[in-house]
Design a protein around this motif. Sequence first.
Motif, PDB file in Angstrom:
ATOM      1  N   TYR A   1       0.837  -1.202   0.000  1.00 48.71           N
ATOM      2  CA  TYR A   1       0.000   0.000   0.000  1.00 48.71           C
ATOM      3  C   TYR A   1       0.877   1.260   0.000  1.00 48.71           C
ATOM      4  CZ  TYR A   1      -2.828   3.852   1.591  1.00 48.71           C
ATOM      5  OH  TYR A   1      -3.413   5.080   1.680  1.00 48.71           O
ATOM      6  N   LEU A   2       1.885   1.288   0.858  1.00 47.31           N
ATOM      7  CA  LEU A   2       2.758   2.467   0.937  1.00 47.31           C
ATOM      8  C   LEU A   2       3.497   2.688  -0.382  1.00 47.31           C
ATOM      9  CD1 LEU A   2       4.125   1.959   4.545  1.00 47.31           C
ATOM     10  CD2 LEU A   2       2.615   3.799   3.769  1.00 47.31           C
ATOM     11  N   ARG A   3       3.956   1.609  -0.995  1.00 47.78           N
ATOM     12  CA  ARG A   3       4.661   1.744  -2.286  1.00 47.78           C
ATOM     13  C   ARG A   3       3.720   2.254  -3.378  1.00 47.78           C
ATOM     14  NH1 ARG A   3       8.233  -3.608  -1.498  1.00 47.78           N
ATOM     15  NH2 ARG A   3       9.843  -2.623  -0.231  1.00 47.78           N
ATOM     16  N   LYS A   4       2.482   1.762  -3.358  1.00 46.22           N
ATOM     17  CA  LYS A   4       1.491   2.243  -4.331  1.00 46.22           C
ATOM     18  C   LYS A   4       1.206   3.729  -4.092  1.00 46.22           C
ATOM     19  CE  LYS A   4      -3.236   1.616  -5.897  1.00 46.22           C
ATOM     20  NZ  LYS A   4      -4.534   1.026  -5.580  1.00 46.22           N
ATOM     21  N   HIS A   5       1.090   4.101  -2.832  1.00 45.83           N
ATOM     22  CA  HIS A   5       0.840   5.505  -2.502  1.00 45.83           C
ATOM     23  C   HIS A   5       2.018   6.384  -2.929  1.00 45.83           C
ATOM     24  CE1 HIS A   5      -1.404   8.649  -0.514  1.00 45.83           C
ATOM     25  NE2 HIS A   5      -0.270   9.064   0.016  1.00 45.83           N
ATOM     26  N   ILE A   6       3.238   5.892  -2.769  1.00 46.28           N
ATOM     27  CA  ILE A   6       4.427   6.627  -3.211  1.00 46.28           C
ATOM     28  C   ILE A   6       4.340   6.880  -4.713  1.00 46.28           C
ATOM     29  CG2 ILE A   6       6.925   6.423  -3.588  1.00 46.28           C
ATOM     30  CD1 ILE A   6       6.998   4.895  -0.852  1.00 46.28           C
ATOM     31  N   SER A   7       3.949   5.858  -5.454  1.00 46.17           N
ATOM     32  CA  SER A   7       3.798   6.005  -6.906  1.00 46.17           C
ATOM     33  C   SER A   7       2.748   7.062  -7.248  1.00 46.17           C
ATOM     34  CB  SER A   7       3.419   4.659  -7.512  1.00 46.17           C
ATOM     35  OG  SER A   7       3.140   4.788  -8.875  1.00 46.17           O
ATOM     36  N   GLN A   8       1.634   7.059  -6.522  1.00 51.13           N
ATOM     37  CA  GLN A   8       0.580   8.044  -6.767  1.00 51.13           C
ATOM     38  C   GLN A   8       1.061   9.455  -6.429  1.00 51.13           C
ATOM     39  OE1 GLN A   8      -2.490   6.380  -4.296  1.00 51.13           O
ATOM     40  NE2 GLN A   8      -3.369   5.179  -5.964  1.00 51.13           N
ATOM     41  N   VAL A   9       1.820   9.590  -5.357  1.00 49.31           N
ATOM     42  CA  VAL A   9       2.331  10.910  -4.976  1.00 49.31           C
ATOM     43  C   VAL A   9       3.345  11.399  -6.015  1.00 49.31           C
ATOM     44  CG1 VAL A   9       3.662  12.172  -3.240  1.00 49.31           C
ATOM     45  CG2 VAL A   9       1.853  10.617  -2.524  1.00 49.31           C
ATOM     46  N   ARG A  10       4.162  10.499  -6.518  1.00 50.68           N
ATOM     47  CA  ARG A  10       5.123  10.893  -7.577  1.00 50.68           C
ATOM     48  C   ARG A  10       4.382  11.363  -8.825  1.00 50.68           C
ATOM     49  NH1 ARG A  10       9.313   6.131  -6.376  1.00 50.68           N
ATOM     50  NH2 ARG A  10      10.622   7.283  -4.925  1.00 50.68           N
ATOM     51  N   THR A  11       3.293  10.683  -9.170  1.00 48.19           N
ATOM     52  CA  THR A  11       2.478  11.106 -10.313  1.00 48.19           C
ATOM     53  C   THR A  11       1.879  12.490 -10.052  1.00 48.19           C
ATOM     54  OG1 THR A  11       1.961   8.814 -10.859  1.00 48.19           O
ATOM     55  CG2 THR A  11       0.486  10.492 -11.743  1.00 48.19           C
ATOM     56  N   ALA A  12       1.380  12.708  -8.839  1.00 47.74           N
ATOM     57  CA  ALA A  12       0.833  14.019  -8.477  1.00 47.74           C
ATOM     58  C   ALA A  12       1.920  15.083  -8.526  1.00 47.74           C
ATOM     59  CB  ALA A  12       0.211  13.967  -7.084  1.00 47.74           C
ATOM     60  N   LYS A  13       3.126  14.722  -8.144  1.00 45.74           N
ATOM     61  CA  LYS A  13       4.251  15.670  -8.182  1.00 45.74           C
ATOM     62  C   LYS A  13       4.550  16.087  -9.626  1.00 45.74           C
ATOM     63  CE  LYS A  13       9.089  16.031  -6.867  1.00 45.74           C
ATOM     64  NZ  LYS A  13      10.240  15.313  -6.306  1.00 45.74           N
ATOM     65  N   ARG A  14       4.578  15.108 -10.529  1.00 45.71           N
ATOM     66  CA  ARG A  14       4.820  15.435 -11.941  1.00 45.71           C
ATOM     67  C   ARG A  14       3.701  16.324 -12.497  1.00 45.71           C
ATOM     68  NH1 ARG A  14       6.669  10.142 -11.831  1.00 45.71           N
ATOM     69  NH2 ARG A  14       4.715   9.285 -12.602  1.00 45.71           N
ATOM     70  N   ALA A  15       2.453  16.018 -12.138  1.00 43.29           N
ATOM     71  CA  ALA A  15       1.317  16.827 -12.606  1.00 43.29           C
ATOM     72  C   ALA A  15       1.410  18.247 -12.055  1.00 43.29           C
ATOM     73  CB  ALA A  15      -0.003  16.182 -12.191  1.00 43.29           C
ATOM     74  N   ALA A  16       1.799  18.383 -10.795  1.00 41.62           N
ATOM     75  CA  ALA A  16       1.945  19.712 -10.196  1.00 41.62           C
ATOM     76  C   ALA A  16       3.066  20.491 -10.880  1.00 41.62           C
ATOM     77  CB  ALA A  16       2.220  19.595  -8.699  1.00 41.62           C
ATOM     78  N   MET A  17       4.140  19.803 -11.237  1.00 43.73           N
ATOM     79  CA  MET A  17       5.235  20.472 -11.946  1.00 43.73           C
ATOM     80  C   MET A  17       4.775  20.965 -13.316  1.00 43.73           C
ATOM     81  SD  MET A  17       8.486  18.062 -10.946  1.00 43.73           S
ATOM     82  CE  MET A  17       9.647  18.940 -11.962  1.00 43.73           C
ATOM     83  N   ARG A  18       4.029  20.120 -14.031  1.00 47.87           N
ATOM     84  CA  ARG A  18       3.522  20.531 -15.350  1.00 47.87           C
ATOM     85  C   ARG A  18       2.569  21.714 -15.222  1.00 47.87           C
ATOM     86  NH1 ARG A  18       3.295  14.913 -16.130  1.00 47.87           N
ATOM     87  NH2 ARG A  18       1.077  14.893 -15.669  1.00 47.87           N
ATOM     88  N   HIS A  19       1.685  21.668 -14.226  1.00 43.43           N
ATOM     89  CA  HIS A  19       0.721  22.751 -14.013  1.00 43.43           C
ATOM     90  C   HIS A  19       1.451  24.066 -13.691  1.00 43.43           C
ATOM     91  CE1 HIS A  19      -3.306  24.270 -12.946  1.00 43.43           C
ATOM     92  NE2 HIS A  19      -2.632  25.021 -12.097  1.00 43.43           N
ATOM     93  N   SER A  20       2.437  23.991 -12.807  1.00 43.23           N
ATOM     94  CA  SER A  20       3.209  25.187 -12.457  1.00 43.23           C
ATOM     95  C   SER A  20       3.973  25.727 -13.661  1.00 43.23           C
ATOM     96  CB  SER A  20       4.190  24.871 -11.324  1.00 43.23           C
ATOM     97  OG  SER A  20       3.505  24.504 -10.162  1.00 43.23           O
ATOM     98  N   ALA A  21       4.561  24.816 -14.435  1.00 44.03           N
ATOM     99  CA  ALA A  21       5.309  25.240 -15.626  1.00 44.03           C
ATOM    100  C   ALA A  21       4.376  25.905 -16.643  1.00 44.03           C
ATOM    101  CB  ALA A  21       6.011  24.045 -16.257  1.00 44.03           C
ATOM    102  N   ALA A  22       3.165  25.370 -16.792  1.00 38.99           N
ATOM    103  CA  ALA A  22       2.199  25.970 -17.718  1.00 38.99           C
ATOM    104  C   ALA A  22       1.812  27.379 -17.254  1.00 38.99           C
ATOM    105  CB  ALA A  22       0.953  25.088 -17.836  1.00 38.99           C
ATOM    106  N   MET A  23       1.627  27.543 -15.946  1.00 39.17           N
ATOM    107  CA  MET A  23       1.290  28.872 -15.426  1.00 39.17           C
ATOM    108  C   MET A  23       2.442  29.850 -15.652  1.00 39.17           C
ATOM    109  SD  MET A  23      -0.774  28.064 -11.911  1.00 39.17           S
ATOM    110  CE  MET A  23      -1.382  29.723 -11.677  1.00 39.17           C
ATOM    111  N   LEU A  24       3.667  29.399 -15.382  1.00 42.32           N
ATOM    112  CA  LEU A  24       4.833  30.261 -15.597  1.00 42.32           C
ATOM    113  C   LEU A  24       4.988  30.633 -17.071  1.00 42.32           C
ATOM    114  CD1 LEU A  24       7.390  28.529 -13.226  1.00 42.32           C
ATOM    115  CD2 LEU A  24       6.536  30.863 -13.021  1.00 42.32           C
ATOM    116  N   LEU A  25       4.812  29.671 -17.941  1.00 46.57           N
ATOM    117  CA  LEU A  25       4.930  29.930 -19.380  1.00 46.57           C
ATOM    118  C   LEU A  25       3.831  30.887 -19.845  1.00 46.57           C
ATOM    119  CD1 LEU A  25       6.433  29.296 -21.980  1.00 46.57           C
ATOM    120  CD2 LEU A  25       4.878  27.375 -22.306  1.00 46.57           C
ATOM    121  N   SER A  26       2.610  30.659 -19.374  1.00 53.22           N
ATOM    122  CA  SER A  26       1.507  31.555 -19.737  1.00 53.22           C
ATOM    123  C   SER A  26       1.782  32.982 -19.260  1.00 53.22           C
ATOM    124  CB  SER A  26       0.195  31.070 -19.120  1.00 53.22           C
ATOM    125  OG  SER A  26      -0.141  29.808 -19.594  1.00 53.22           O
TER     126      SER A  26
END
Length: 184
Positions: free
Chosen positions: A84-109
Amino acid sequence: MEQTQSQRGNDDTILFHIHRYPNIFSEFDARPFSRRSLSSDFLEELHRQIHAHENPISGFTFVLPPEKRDAESEVIIKERLTAYLRKHISQVRTAKRAAMRHSAAMLLSGAVLMSLTTYIISLESASHFPYTIIRALIEPASWFLLWEGINRYTSRMNELKLDIALREKIAESYANIQFVSEER
């Protein structure tokens, strides 16, 4: 199941007092422990305790009556919690990548809007009233996008890094999940 702090535990271990092993698993799931889903109440309490804990957490200790202990069940529970913890780590890493993309899109805009504002300023003169209106609308939006993109990146990344580090430390070893008999 109740969460307790005992004299036996140290400050970096979360102690759970359980009466029997099924308290960790969903009551509605009839599958064997090796495939049964974890209880939503247990997971909610687990997340609450992890986030409320002041010191870095080194693991979990489950305290239960000595007559209820079973080595086979404990191995299965350790495997399920680690999975469960390893699966949650994977989900958090995915959320981290999505947050990075969202922030980068805001900065670029924001950067694009600032460039557009600069171009409009170069075209603007006293006789070009429409350019002034467009500039007045675009300039605050560009500043907002830049600053909010930076803010979201820094705050969300720090939160997610801590979340990943915490769960990785616990999931790295079965020894971080222990079962002990309660003292009478």
